[in-house]
Design a protein around this motif. Sequence first.
Motif, PDB file in Angstrom:
ATOM      1  N   PRO A  54      52.312-157.384 -34.006  1.00  0.00           N
ATOM      2  CA  PRO A  54      53.671-157.494 -34.538  1.00  0.00           C
ATOM      3  C   PRO A  54      54.091-158.928 -34.816  1.00  0.00           C
ATOM      4  O   PRO A  54      54.047-159.780 -33.941  1.00  0.00           O
ATOM      5  CB  PRO A  54      54.524-156.882 -33.423  1.00  0.00           C
ATOM      6  CG  PRO A  54      53.743-157.106 -32.172  1.00  0.00           C
ATOM      7  CD  PRO A  54      52.297-157.020 -32.579  1.00  0.00           C
ATOM      8  N   GLU A  55      54.471-159.174 -36.065  1.00  0.00           N
ATOM      9  CA  GLU A  55      55.092-160.419 -36.496  1.00  0.00           C
ATOM     10  C   GLU A  55      55.674-160.157 -37.874  1.00  0.00           C
ATOM     11  O   GLU A  55      55.216-159.265 -38.595  1.00  0.00           O
ATOM     12  CB  GLU A  55      54.095-161.578 -36.537  1.00  0.00           C
ATOM     13  CG  GLU A  55      52.975-161.406 -37.531  1.00  0.00           C
ATOM     14  CD  GLU A  55      51.995-162.574 -37.504  1.00  0.00           C
ATOM     15  OE1 GLU A  55      52.229-163.549 -36.784  1.00  0.00           O
ATOM     16  OE2 GLU A  55      51.003-162.505 -38.227  1.00  0.00           O
ATOM     17  N   VAL A  56      56.704-160.886 -38.230  1.00  0.00           N
ATOM     18  CA  VAL A  56      57.322-160.700 -39.541  1.00  0.00           C
ATOM     19  C   VAL A  56      56.260-160.903 -40.615  1.00  0.00           C
ATOM     20  O   VAL A  56      55.499-161.871 -40.575  1.00  0.00           O
ATOM     21  CB  VAL A  56      58.511-161.662 -39.751  1.00  0.00           C
ATOM     22  CG1 VAL A  56      59.011-161.605 -41.190  1.00  0.00           C
ATOM     23  CG2 VAL A  56      59.636-161.321 -38.787  1.00  0.00           C
ATOM     24  N   GLY A  57      56.190-159.948 -41.535  1.00  0.00           N
ATOM     25  CA  GLY A  57      55.221-159.996 -42.614  1.00  0.00           C
ATOM     26  C   GLY A  57      53.947-159.217 -42.341  1.00  0.00           C
ATOM     27  O   GLY A  57      53.165-158.970 -43.259  1.00  0.00           O
ATOM     28  N   ALA A  58      53.708-158.828 -41.088  1.00  0.00           N
ATOM     29  CA  ALA A  58      52.506-158.057 -40.761  1.00  0.00           C
ATOM     30  C   ALA A  58      52.550-156.713 -41.479  1.00  0.00           C
ATOM     31  O   ALA A  58      53.610-156.108 -41.634  1.00  0.00           O
ATOM     32  CB  ALA A  58      52.395-157.851 -39.256  1.00  0.00           C
ATOM     33  N   SER A  59      51.371-156.243 -41.899  1.00  0.00           N
ATOM     34  CA  SER A  59      51.271-154.970 -42.616  1.00  0.00           C
ATOM     35  C   SER A  59      50.572-153.927 -41.763  1.00  0.00           C
ATOM     36  O   SER A  59      49.663-154.242 -40.988  1.00  0.00           O
ATOM     37  CB  SER A  59      50.476-155.155 -43.909  1.00  0.00           C
ATOM     38  OG  SER A  59      51.148-156.012 -44.794  1.00  0.00           O
ATOM     39  N   PHE A  60      51.000-152.685 -41.929  1.00  0.00           N
ATOM     40  CA  PHE A  60      50.320-151.561 -41.308  1.00  0.00           C
ATOM     41  C   PHE A  60      50.567-150.341 -42.162  1.00  0.00           C
ATOM     42  O   PHE A  60      51.348-150.369 -43.107  1.00  0.00           O
ATOM     43  CB  PHE A  60      50.754-151.348 -39.860  1.00  0.00           C
ATOM     44  CG  PHE A  60      52.187-150.935 -39.654  1.00  0.00           C
ATOM     45  CD1 PHE A  60      52.530-149.593 -39.498  1.00  0.00           C
ATOM     46  CD2 PHE A  60      53.204-151.879 -39.586  1.00  0.00           C
ATOM     47  CE1 PHE A  60      53.846-149.206 -39.289  1.00  0.00           C
ATOM     48  CE2 PHE A  60      54.522-151.505 -39.370  1.00  0.00           C
ATOM     49  CZ  PHE A  60      54.848-150.162 -39.227  1.00  0.00           C
ATOM     50  N   LYS A  61      49.849-149.283 -41.868  1.00  0.00           N
ATOM     51  CA  LYS A  61      50.098-148.035 -42.569  1.00  0.00           C
ATOM     52  C   LYS A  61      50.173-146.924 -41.545  1.00  0.00           C
ATOM     53  O   LYS A  61      49.485-146.930 -40.530  1.00  0.00           O
ATOM     54  CB  LYS A  61      49.046-147.750 -43.638  1.00  0.00           C
ATOM     55  CG  LYS A  61      47.630-147.615 -43.136  1.00  0.00           C
ATOM     56  CD  LYS A  61      46.683-147.405 -44.305  1.00  0.00           C
ATOM     57  CE  LYS A  61      45.247-147.298 -43.835  1.00  0.00           C
ATOM     58  NZ  LYS A  61      44.322-147.051 -44.937  1.00  0.00           N
ATOM     59  N   GLY A  62      51.091-145.984 -41.824  1.00  0.00           N
ATOM     60  CA  GLY A  62      51.282-144.838 -40.951  1.00  0.00           C
ATOM     61  C   GLY A  62      50.786-143.574 -41.636  1.00  0.00           C
ATOM     62  O   GLY A  62      51.023-143.383 -42.836  1.00  0.00           O
ATOM     63  N   HIS A  63      50.096-142.749 -40.885  1.00  0.00           N
ATOM     64  CA  HIS A  63      49.595-141.467 -41.391  1.00  0.00           C
ATOM     65  C   HIS A  63      50.626-140.408 -41.010  1.00  0.00           C
ATOM     66  O   HIS A  63      50.851-140.151 -39.835  1.00  0.00           O
ATOM     67  CB  HIS A  63      48.235-141.170 -40.771  1.00  0.00           C
ATOM     68  CG  HIS A  63      47.399-140.246 -41.581  1.00  0.00           C
ATOM     69  ND1 HIS A  63      46.157-139.865 -41.178  1.00  0.00           N
ATOM     70  CD2 HIS A  63      47.609-139.619 -42.771  1.00  0.00           C
ATOM     71  CE1 HIS A  63      45.627-139.046 -42.070  1.00  0.00           C
ATOM     72  NE2 HIS A  63      46.498-138.875 -43.048  1.00  0.00           N
ATOM     73  N   VAL A  64      51.260-139.816 -42.019  1.00  0.00           N
ATOM     74  CA  VAL A  64      52.443-138.983 -41.835  1.00  0.00           C
ATOM     75  C   VAL A  64      52.171-137.542 -42.241  1.00  0.00           C
ATOM     76  O   VAL A  64      51.480-137.279 -43.222  1.00  0.00           O
ATOM     77  CB  VAL A  64      53.615-139.542 -42.685  1.00  0.00           C
ATOM     78  CG1 VAL A  64      54.856-138.673 -42.565  1.00  0.00           C
ATOM     79  CG2 VAL A  64      53.918-140.978 -42.299  1.00  0.00           C
TER      80      VAL A  64
END
Length: 160
Positions: A54-64
């Motif tokens: 976690p930090e501002v600008g970090a990217s992730f993707k969630g499987h929904v």
Amino acid sequence: MILDRLVPPMTGEVTVAMDAPPEEVWALVSDVTRIGEFSPETFEARWTRGSTGPEVGASFKGHVKRNGVGPTYWSPCQVTACEEPRLFEFSVGTDDVTVNNWGYRIEPDGAGGSRVTEYFRLEAALPFRLYWLLLGRLRGRTNEKGMRTTLERMKQVVES
């Protein structure tokens, strides 16, 4: 504008008291790889684009899996606020279009525990406002139920 008067607020939030200090709650809500343990809709997530935490600008993707049923899809996300141990927020959408924002506010309760608020905010662009006008109450109730479930499951973990 007439639409401003017709469309109810495109936000919602749920707060749950947890018998755990803000630092413990922060560690849980900011670790997106654990969301599958708690959320009734997002059953996994992973850091992407070289991000590892976690930090501002970090990217992730969630499987929904919307409403816990139906087809699944990946949602790209980006951390927009990261203030340990009190705030974690991210946007959902592409680099060009943000659909909505989700976050957690963590406040000490003065007795060693925390008040944890999960919230969402739909973007105000016209297509999203029309969606909210047509399905807002139903989606808002679904989101509220999901947020409560997520927070109650997190509570069980941090209090055990």
